[in-house]
Write a protein that holds these residues in place. Structure first.
Motif, PDB file in Angstrom:
ATOM      1  N   LEU A   1      76.433 -12.506  59.236  1.00  0.00           N
ATOM      2  CA  LEU A   1      77.637 -11.667  59.240  1.00  0.00           C
ATOM      3  C   LEU A   1      77.464 -10.522  60.223  1.00  0.00           C
ATOM      4  O   LEU A   1      76.360  -9.972  60.366  1.00  0.00           O
ATOM      5  CB  LEU A   1      77.907 -11.095  57.845  1.00  0.00           C
ATOM      6  CG  LEU A   1      78.141 -12.081  56.704  1.00  0.00           C
ATOM      7  CD1 LEU A   1      78.242 -11.334  55.373  1.00  0.00           C
ATOM      8  CD2 LEU A   1      79.395 -12.905  56.940  1.00  0.00           C
ATOM      9  N   HIS A   2      78.564 -10.148  60.871  1.00  0.00           N
ATOM     10  CA  HIS A   2      78.505  -9.043  61.816  1.00  0.00           C
ATOM     11  C   HIS A   2      79.764  -8.195  61.718  1.00  0.00           C
ATOM     12  O   HIS A   2      80.876  -8.681  61.938  1.00  0.00           O
ATOM     13  CB  HIS A   2      78.356  -9.559  63.258  1.00  0.00           C
ATOM     14  CG  HIS A   2      78.471  -8.493  64.297  1.00  0.00           C
ATOM     15  ND1 HIS A   2      77.535  -7.487  64.432  1.00  0.00           N
ATOM     16  CD2 HIS A   2      79.429  -8.258  65.237  1.00  0.00           C
ATOM     17  CE1 HIS A   2      77.904  -6.691  65.411  1.00  0.00           C
ATOM     18  NE2 HIS A   2      79.047  -7.126  65.920  1.00  0.00           N
ATOM     19  N   ASP A   3      79.612  -6.950  61.298  1.00  0.00           N
ATOM     20  CA  ASP A   3      80.692  -5.972  61.345  1.00  0.00           C
ATOM     21  C   ASP A   3      81.936  -6.438  60.573  1.00  0.00           C
ATOM     22  O   ASP A   3      83.058  -6.395  61.071  1.00  0.00           O
ATOM     23  CB  ASP A   3      81.050  -5.694  62.809  1.00  0.00           C
ATOM     24  CG  ASP A   3      81.679  -4.318  62.984  1.00  0.00           C
ATOM     25  OD1 ASP A   3      81.463  -3.449  62.115  1.00  0.00           O
ATOM     26  OD2 ASP A   3      82.402  -4.121  63.981  1.00  0.00           O
ATOM     27  N   VAL A   4      81.740  -6.896  59.336  1.00  0.00           N
ATOM     28  CA  VAL A   4      82.848  -7.406  58.514  1.00  0.00           C
ATOM     29  C   VAL A   4      83.471  -6.258  57.724  1.00  0.00           C
ATOM     30  O   VAL A   4      82.776  -5.544  56.985  1.00  0.00           O
ATOM     31  CB  VAL A   4      82.354  -8.504  57.549  1.00  0.00           C
ATOM     32  CG1 VAL A   4      83.465  -8.896  56.563  1.00  0.00           C
ATOM     33  CG2 VAL A   4      81.881  -9.720  58.320  1.00  0.00           C
ATOM     34  N   SER A   5      84.781  -6.089  57.874  1.00  0.00           N
ATOM     35  CA  SER A   5      85.509  -5.054  57.147  1.00  0.00           C
ATOM     36  C   SER A   5      86.810  -5.614  56.582  1.00  0.00           C
ATOM     37  O   SER A   5      87.525  -6.335  57.280  1.00  0.00           O
ATOM     38  CB  SER A   5      85.833  -3.876  58.073  1.00  0.00           C
ATOM     39  OG  SER A   5      84.660  -3.289  58.588  1.00  0.00           O
ATOM     40  N   PHE A   6      87.113  -5.298  55.321  1.00  0.00           N
ATOM     41  CA  PHE A   6      88.395  -5.674  54.714  1.00  0.00           C
ATOM     42  C   PHE A   6      88.549  -4.943  53.388  1.00  0.00           C
ATOM     43  O   PHE A   6      87.595  -4.340  52.879  1.00  0.00           O
ATOM     44  CB  PHE A   6      88.496  -7.187  54.505  1.00  0.00           C
ATOM     45  CG  PHE A   6      87.587  -7.731  53.431  1.00  0.00           C
ATOM     46  CD1 PHE A   6      88.047  -7.917  52.131  1.00  0.00           C
ATOM     47  CD2 PHE A   6      86.268  -8.057  53.720  1.00  0.00           C
ATOM     48  CE1 PHE A   6      87.208  -8.414  51.135  1.00  0.00           C
ATOM     49  CE2 PHE A   6      85.426  -8.554  52.739  1.00  0.00           C
ATOM     50  CZ  PHE A   6      85.894  -8.729  51.446  1.00  0.00           C
TER      51      PHE A   6
ATOM     52  N   ARG B   1      85.226 -16.213  62.117  1.00  0.00           N
ATOM     53  CA  ARG B   1      84.639 -16.989  63.203  1.00  0.00           C
ATOM     54  C   ARG B   1      83.386 -16.256  63.681  1.00  0.00           C
ATOM     55  O   ARG B   1      83.406 -15.045  63.875  1.00  0.00           O
ATOM     56  CB  ARG B   1      85.642 -17.146  64.342  1.00  0.00           C
ATOM     57  CG  ARG B   1      85.268 -18.180  65.385  1.00  0.00           C
ATOM     58  CD  ARG B   1      86.380 -18.390  66.399  1.00  0.00           C
ATOM     59  NE  ARG B   1      87.549 -19.008  65.788  1.00  0.00           N
ATOM     60  CZ  ARG B   1      88.789 -18.553  65.923  1.00  0.00           C
ATOM     61  NH1 ARG B   1      89.024 -17.475  66.638  1.00  0.00           N
ATOM     62  NH2 ARG B   1      89.799 -19.185  65.351  1.00  0.00           N
ATOM     63  N   ASN B   2      82.287 -16.989  63.796  1.00  0.00           N
ATOM     64  CA  ASN B   2      81.020 -16.418  64.280  1.00  0.00           C
ATOM     65  C   ASN B   2      80.585 -15.191  63.483  1.00  0.00           C
ATOM     66  O   ASN B   2      80.123 -14.190  64.040  1.00  0.00           O
ATOM     67  CB  ASN B   2      81.127 -16.059  65.765  1.00  0.00           C
ATOM     68  CG  ASN B   2      81.417 -17.265  66.637  1.00  0.00           C
ATOM     69  OD1 ASN B   2      80.910 -18.352  66.382  1.00  0.00           O
ATOM     70  ND2 ASN B   2      82.241 -17.081  67.645  1.00  0.00           N
ATOM     71  N   GLY B   3      80.783 -15.255  62.173  1.00  0.00           N
ATOM     72  CA  GLY B   3      80.269 -14.209  61.295  1.00  0.00           C
ATOM     73  C   GLY B   3      81.098 -12.956  61.181  1.00  0.00           C
ATOM     74  O   GLY B   3      80.650 -11.963  60.609  1.00  0.00           O
TER      75      GLY B   3
END
Length: 498
Positions: A272-277, A473-475
């Protein structure tokens, strides 16, 4: 009309007095893709095993390639060119791709020593027929589910298959992998004249791939005919005996209200990279993407099963630390895993014990002893509330259908009163009737105030159950989609684009 490879007439089969098949007739023609559909327990698996020679029929006739068999055995079925690919693929995980494909030929040759050059040539020829690339020296246990499916097909081709029976072949595949599988099936049908019996719960896929459809209900054939004569509504009605018109969950959250869950710049090395929600109470937010997009890794990170390198999780706008499953549970997070059989249930234990396993400590009296009456009451309450179809809660949970097993997993977590539920593939491998009931349960939980994160690549499911969909997509999350502003084709295109 093409020649019939298999012709079954008036098949009856009972187990301990229970009628599994009643007067079933089925014709599978050469070079045709024939789909067999029906709810769990309708007799599909029994019928497949009769074709394979695994089960003897009680009465009726079985004709294969023009020859009638009084007693059909598995070796007879194989010699007639019938290959069954079950959901577990029947592959050796510790052997290589090439070894799995060529194993049967090596055994049949009766050699004292393995001819490795021959093994490789056999595997290369089989893979070439599929026109795909597979690493021949890789162990099968290292391969994706989609590639295991292709290995099983390649193995079947080396057995001079004329009919390949595929049991729920797409249940664990992504949209892109399904497209590739369908391309292979059509190519083998067109170039090799191979027939396919395709057993599936996914009606949109059935309507896409089938040339002929047979519908079963309660051990009987309800109808059979060309695929053009069917649509989703007709299939659902004939499978269930009722008209199911599922209404989409149309909910618009108040963005001024505090978020139940807020994730900021979450990162997990390699996943995971820089996931925000954000996720609010009453919301059902879908998460989708191809295999490796990070969708399952996001669920595991939120439930404490993957170490978080950076970022912050907030629950009720308060920062929380989730390093373990215990941390997640303490903060009111529940998780229904992707594989209920290995991760969600104790298959040999009773239905009742599986339901109360998360809350058993609450059912102890002041002396520390478990109160059987309270246990029984809780079990019965959840069975009634979730409409779990069970003859006796004391039976092992493995005796239930897939849909009812899934409801037991949900009951186990609901009993612990979570505020946030993560559902990973909530209806994987369940029939259309159970699927609709699980969808309605998800919507009810949201209406009652829970927040739900639904991880799936089942596009109709996402559009029916979610008020928002996050595409990964792509983490990382690359887009937020409103179901009412898109359709199945548009979402499918977004799902598979690079």
């Amino acid at each position: 009309m093409s020649d019939a490879i298999v012709r079954l007439s008036g098949i009856y089969k009972s187990f301990a007095g229970v009628k599994a098949l009643q007067d079933v007739s089925l014709t599978i023609e050469q070079g045709r893709i024939h789909c067999l559909v029906g709810e769990n327990g309708c007799g599909k698996s029994t019928l497949i095993k009769i074709i394979a020679g695994v089960y003897p029929r009680d009465s009726g006739s079985v004709v294969i390639n023009g020859k009638e068999y009084e007693d059909l055995h598995p070796i007879d079925s194989i010699r007639e060119g019938i290959q069954i690919i079950y959901q577990d693929f029947s592959l050796f995980p510790n052997l290589t791709v090439a070894e799995n494909i060529a194993l049967n030929e090596e055994l049949a040759a009766g050699r004292r020593f393995v001819n490795w050059r021959h093994v490789r040539r056999v595997a290369e020829e089989a893979i070439a027929q599929l026109e795909v690339h597979l690493p021949l020296d890789a162990r099968v246990e290292e391969m994706s589910v989609a590639n295991k499916q292709l290995i099983a097909i390649a193995k079947a081709l080396r057995q001079n298959a004329r009919l390949i029976v595929m049991d729920e072949p797409t249940s664990a595949l992504t949209e892109r992998e399904i497209r590739r599988l369908f391309t292979v099936i059509r190519r083998l049908r067109e170039r090799g004249g191979i027939a396919f019996l395709f057993v599936s719960h996914k009606l949109n896929e059935v309507l896409e791939i089938a040339e002929t459809i047979t519908v079963m209900r309660n051990g009987q054939v309800v109808s059979s005919g060309p695929a053009e004569a069917y649509d989703t509504a007709r299939l659902v009605f004939e499978m269930t005996g009722q008209r199911i018109a599922e209404k989409a969950y149309d909910y618009t959250p108040d963005l001024r209200s505090p978020a139940l869950l807020r994730v900021e710049r979450l990162s997990v090395p390699g996943a995971l990279h820089d996931v925000s929600f954000e996720l609010r109470a009453h919301e059902i937010v879908g998460v989708t993407g191809l295999l490796g997009s990070g969708r399952t890794e996001l669920a595991l990170a939120l439930f404490g099963l993957l170490p978080i390198a950076s970022g912050q999780i907030y629950i009720d706008e308060q920062p929380v630390t989730i390093h373990s499953v215990q941390d997640a549970i303490r903060h009111g997070v529940g998780y229904v895993p992707e594989d209920r059989l290995t991760e969600g249930l104790f298959l040999e234990q009773s239905i009742g014990r599986n339901i109360v396993v998360r809350t058993i400590d609450r059912l102890r009296n002041r002396f520390g002893l478990i109160e059987p009456k309270q246990v029984a009451q809780q079990v019965n309450d959840w069975i009634s509330s979730l409409r779990i179809k069970v003859a006796d809660p004391a039976l092992p949970v493995k005796t239930l259908s897939g849909g009812n097993q899934q409801r037991v997993v949900v009951a186990k977590w609901l009993a612990s009163n979570p505020r946030l539920m993560i559902l990973n593939g909530p209806t994987m491998g369940v029939d259309v009737g159970s699927k609709n009931e699980i969808h309605e349960l998800i919507k009810k939980l949201a209406r009652d105030g829970m927040g739900l994160l639904v991880i799936s690549d089942d596009i109709p499911e996402l559009l029916q159950t979610c008020n928002r969909i996050l595409l990964m997509r792509n983490g990382t999350i690359v887009e937020e989609i409103l179901p009412r502003a898109t359709n199945e084709n548009e979402l499918a295109a977004k799902l598979i684009e690079d």
